[in-house]
Scaffold this active site. Structure first.
Site, short mmCIF file in Angstrom:
data_model
loop_
_atom_site.label_atom_id
_atom_site.label_comp_id
_atom_site.label_asym_id
_atom_site.label_seq_id
_atom_site.Cartn_x
_atom_site.Cartn_y
_atom_site.Cartn_z
N HIS A 268 71.51 -64.03 -72.94
CA HIS A 268 71.26 -62.64 -73.35
C HIS A 268 70.98 -61.83 -72.07
O HIS A 268 71.80 -61.81 -71.16
CB HIS A 268 70.10 -62.66 -74.36
CG HIS A 268 69.85 -61.40 -75.11
ND1 HIS A 268 70.72 -60.33 -75.13
CD2 HIS A 268 68.79 -61.01 -75.89
CE1 HIS A 268 70.22 -59.36 -75.87
NE2 HIS A 268 69.05 -59.74 -76.35
N HIS A 307 81.19 -61.72 -75.54
CA HIS A 307 80.17 -61.02 -76.33
C HIS A 307 80.38 -61.35 -77.79
O HIS A 307 81.52 -61.47 -78.24
CB HIS A 307 80.28 -59.50 -76.10
CG HIS A 307 79.04 -58.77 -76.45
ND1 HIS A 307 78.75 -58.39 -77.74
CD2 HIS A 307 77.99 -58.37 -75.68
CE1 HIS A 307 77.58 -57.78 -77.74
NE2 HIS A 307 77.09 -57.76 -76.52
N ASP A 363 76.40 -57.18 -68.36
CA ASP A 363 75.73 -57.88 -67.27
C ASP A 363 76.63 -58.22 -66.10
O ASP A 363 76.15 -58.64 -65.05
CB ASP A 363 75.11 -59.19 -67.82
CG ASP A 363 73.96 -58.91 -68.75
OD1 ASP A 363 73.17 -58.01 -68.43
OD2 ASP A 363 73.87 -59.56 -69.80
N1 ACO Z 1 82.95 -68.31 -70.33
C1 ACO Z 1 83.82 -69.21 -70.81
N2 ACO Z 1 84.09 -69.39 -72.11
C2 ACO Z 1 83.42 -68.61 -72.97
C3 ACO Z 1 82.48 -67.66 -72.56
C4 ACO Z 1 82.25 -67.51 -71.17
N3 ACO Z 1 81.39 -66.62 -70.72
N4 ACO Z 1 81.96 -67.04 -73.65
C5 ACO Z 1 82.55 -67.60 -74.72
N5 ACO Z 1 83.43 -68.54 -74.31
C6 ACO Z 1 84.32 -69.34 -75.18
C7 ACO Z 1 83.54 -70.41 -75.93
O1 ACO Z 1 83.48 -71.60 -75.20
C8 ACO Z 1 84.35 -70.52 -77.20
O2 ACO Z 1 85.50 -71.28 -76.91
P1 ACO Z 1 86.10 -72.31 -78.02
O3 ACO Z 1 86.59 -71.40 -79.13
O4 ACO Z 1 87.19 -73.03 -77.32
O5 ACO Z 1 84.98 -73.18 -78.44
C9 ACO Z 1 84.81 -69.09 -77.46
O6 ACO Z 1 84.84 -68.45 -76.17
C10 ACO Z 1 83.91 -68.30 -78.40
O7 ACO Z 1 82.59 -68.31 -77.84
P2 ACO Z 1 81.26 -68.43 -78.68
O8 ACO Z 1 80.26 -69.19 -77.87
O9 ACO Z 1 81.55 -68.87 -80.08
O10 ACO Z 1 80.84 -66.89 -78.76
P3 ACO Z 1 79.41 -66.35 -79.15
O11 ACO Z 1 79.64 -65.06 -79.82
O12 ACO Z 1 78.62 -67.35 -79.88
O13 ACO Z 1 78.69 -66.13 -77.73
C11 ACO Z 1 77.94 -65.17 -75.73
C12 ACO Z 1 78.57 -64.92 -77.09
C13 ACO Z 1 76.61 -65.93 -75.88
C14 ACO Z 1 77.63 -63.82 -75.07
C15 ACO Z 1 78.92 -65.98 -74.85
O14 ACO Z 1 80.12 -65.24 -74.68
C16 ACO Z 1 78.34 -66.36 -73.49
O15 ACO Z 1 77.63 -67.35 -73.39
N6 ACO Z 1 78.63 -65.55 -72.39
C17 ACO Z 1 78.05 -65.81 -71.11
C18 ACO Z 1 76.61 -65.32 -71.03
C19 ACO Z 1 76.52 -63.81 -71.01
O16 ACO Z 1 77.21 -63.13 -70.24
N7 ACO Z 1 75.62 -63.28 -71.83
C20 ACO Z 1 75.34 -61.84 -71.89
C21 ACO Z 1 75.85 -61.24 -73.16
S1 ACO Z 1 75.56 -59.49 -73.18
C22 ACO Z 1 73.93 -59.38 -73.56
O17 ACO Z 1 73.33 -60.18 -74.19
C23 ACO Z 1 73.24 -58.24 -73.06
#
Ligand code: ACO
Length: 440
Positions: A268, A307, A363
């Site tokens: 987050h 996201h 971010d």
């Molecule tokens: N890098 C690589 N792969 C990713 C990323 C990433 N940053 N984010 C998602 N994916 C992939 C997942 O592995 C998944 O792949 P799969 O379908 O093969 O299993 C797919 O994309 C869907 O991802 P989920 O984890 O289901 O998406 P979710 O909505 O649960 O997660 C989140 C969202 C937590 C923001 C995620 O994208 C992440 O961890 N990003 C990196 C951390 C980040 O930047 N957080 C800040 C968010 S903005 C905020 O909170 C202010």
């Protein structure tokens, strides 16, 4: 059959139920009548991580994640970032309308006159370890304010609520700045009421021996824009924590501390600090393809990408990219920007990211900008928490005025054993200890 209803056939019993559809939702409680037999509790929905559950009605923030749209109270974020100050936007979030000149003057006066911390709070902060992470200090100190303001418990009284709201918005920059000064070993600086919200924050962070701190106007404006962009984002993890904890009618200091704790997580608000670590690890532009390869192999996450709601470019990231250019004109270009741009370029063309609709989020660029402004990475999440406090409090106020809300209490699907005979200690069979369990 009336329009705006949903018919459900229970194939276990053959019975048909009709439930109303309102605002594209059905009420989960309408499913409870669906039973397979007289002893059945009734149907529930199972939705880990709230992927498809609306937990409230809200008129504060609107997001269309597919189109990349973000609006506060109906105003596009781009317009607010260009035309408003952060405190004007905080007023909008709280009261639903942009303030008149007179209203803004009063609001700014009220917030400015609540920036001081009780001397005992200062002493409390002095007790932290010299190397304490500023976000840990921030969270704990907000919670500690609960002990300073016992009237905060009167959460059903709108006047008392507003008093705490003004106190909190006024005090979070002071707590944030003191957390930073503690971490670097500098004496704390008291607020200066002549300065704007953002300039005063910069004053409390960076004033040294000069008699009066003068903020660079371009940096102060850029920080104010960042505050506007971070002020609210509907029912994200920390805001849900604010509402969930607030629903127990605990005081707002404890609820904001809970929300800030949720924000601290690396998935987050903690992601901005992680982005900088990632850019440091990558080191140079030519290492980007190898890094992306590791991400695609599932060994790493590309921090600042992806996201839950945005399946398009995060509109805040676009504004930050633009604003960063203005900052770099003053500070010089942050060399990490080239690595970030290359990461973005490759990722946006790559099938892995395209297929999953992974775009830069707020971010991704904010950390680069914060670093150019002179902030250390440990401060990045605290910088996020300051403006988000206004959003959390607007959401809390909305919660407290919503007659449909009650204490938040999700259901569970129990998967454990049925009733068992108690086993005395001398008859128990050891279970294998997980390999990574710390042993002494
Ligand atoms: N890098 C690589 N792969 C990713 C990323 C990433 N940053 N984010 C998602 N994916 C992939 C997942 O592995 C998944 O792949 P799969 O379908 O093969 O299993 C797919 O994309 C869907 O991802 P989920 O984890 O289901 O998406 P979710 O909505 O649960 O997660 C989140 C969202 C937590 C923001 C995620 O994208 C992440 O961890 N990003 C990196 C951390 C980040 O930047 N957080 C800040 C968010 S903005 C905020 O909170 C202010």
């Amino acid at each position: 059959m009336p329009e705006n209803t949903l018919s459900i056939t229970d194939n276990r019993t053959g019975k048909v139920y009709t439930v109303p559809v309102e605002n594209g939702t059905i009420r989960a409680m309408d499913l409870r009548q669906i039973k397979s037999g007289p002893d059945d509790f009734g149907l529930m929905t199972y939705d880990p991580a709230y992927m498809n559950t609306a937990s409230c009605r809200s008129s504060i923030t609107y997001i269309d994640g597919e189109k990349g749209i973000l609006r506060y109270r109906g105003y596009p974020i781009e317009v607010l970032a260009e035309r408003c100050t952060f405190l004007e936007v905080a007023y909008l979030l709280m009261f639903g309308e942009l303030p008149t000149e007179k209203e803004l003057k009063q609001w700014v006066y009220d917030i400015t006159h609540h920036t001081m911390l009780h001397e005992t709070t200062k002493k409390f902060m002095e007790g932290f370890r010299y190397s304490a992470h500023p976000m840990s200090m921030f969270v704990s100190t907000i919670a500690a304010l609960s002990s300073v303001y016992p009237d905060a418990k009167l959460v059903r009284d709108p006047k008392h609520r507003m008093h705490q709201i003004i106190r909190l918005i006024g005090k979070v920059p002071s707590i944030a700045a003191m957390s930073y000064r503690h971490n670097v070993g500098f004496p704390y600086v008291y607020p200066d009421n002549d300065l704007s919200y953002t300039e005063n924050f910069m004053n409390m962070l960076w004033k040294m021996v000069e008699p009066k701190y003068v903020a660079h106007p371009a940096i102060a404006r850029a920080l104010d824009i960042l505050f506007i962009l971070h002020a609210d984002h509907e029912q994200n993890c920390s805001t849900s924590a604010m509402r969930s904890v607030g629903s127990s009618e605990t005081d707002p200091y404890l609820a904001v501390a809970s929300a800030a704790s949720a924000l601290a997580g690396t998935l987050h608000g903690g992601a901005n600090e992680e982005v900088l670590k990632m850019l440091d690890e990558i080191g140079t532009k030519d290492h980007v393809p190898a890094y992306i390869k590791r991400v695609k192999e599932g060994k790493l996450k590309l921090m600042g990408f992806g996201h839950r709601i945005y399946k398009n470019y995060d509109p805040r990231a676009k504004i930050i990219r633009w604003s960063a250019e203005q900052v770099f004109e003053v500070t010089g270009r942050n060399s990490k920007l080239d690595i970030a741009l290359e990461l973005e370029r490759i990722a946006l063309e790559d099938e892995y990211f395209v297929k999953r609709k992974l775009y830069p989020n707020v971010d991704f660029y904010s950390g680069i900008m914060y670093q150019a402004m002179g902030f250390r990475p440990e401060m990045f999440t605290v910088l996020f928490a300051i403006p988000r406090t206004a959003g959390w409090l607007a959401q809390w106020e909305e919660l407290m005025n919503d007659p449909e809300q009650k204490i938040a209490r999700p259901r569970q699907v129990y998967t454990g054993s049925g009733e068992r005979e108690f086993v005395p200690i001398d008859k128990r069979v050891p279970v294998p200890i997980p390999a990574d369990y710390p042993t002494r």
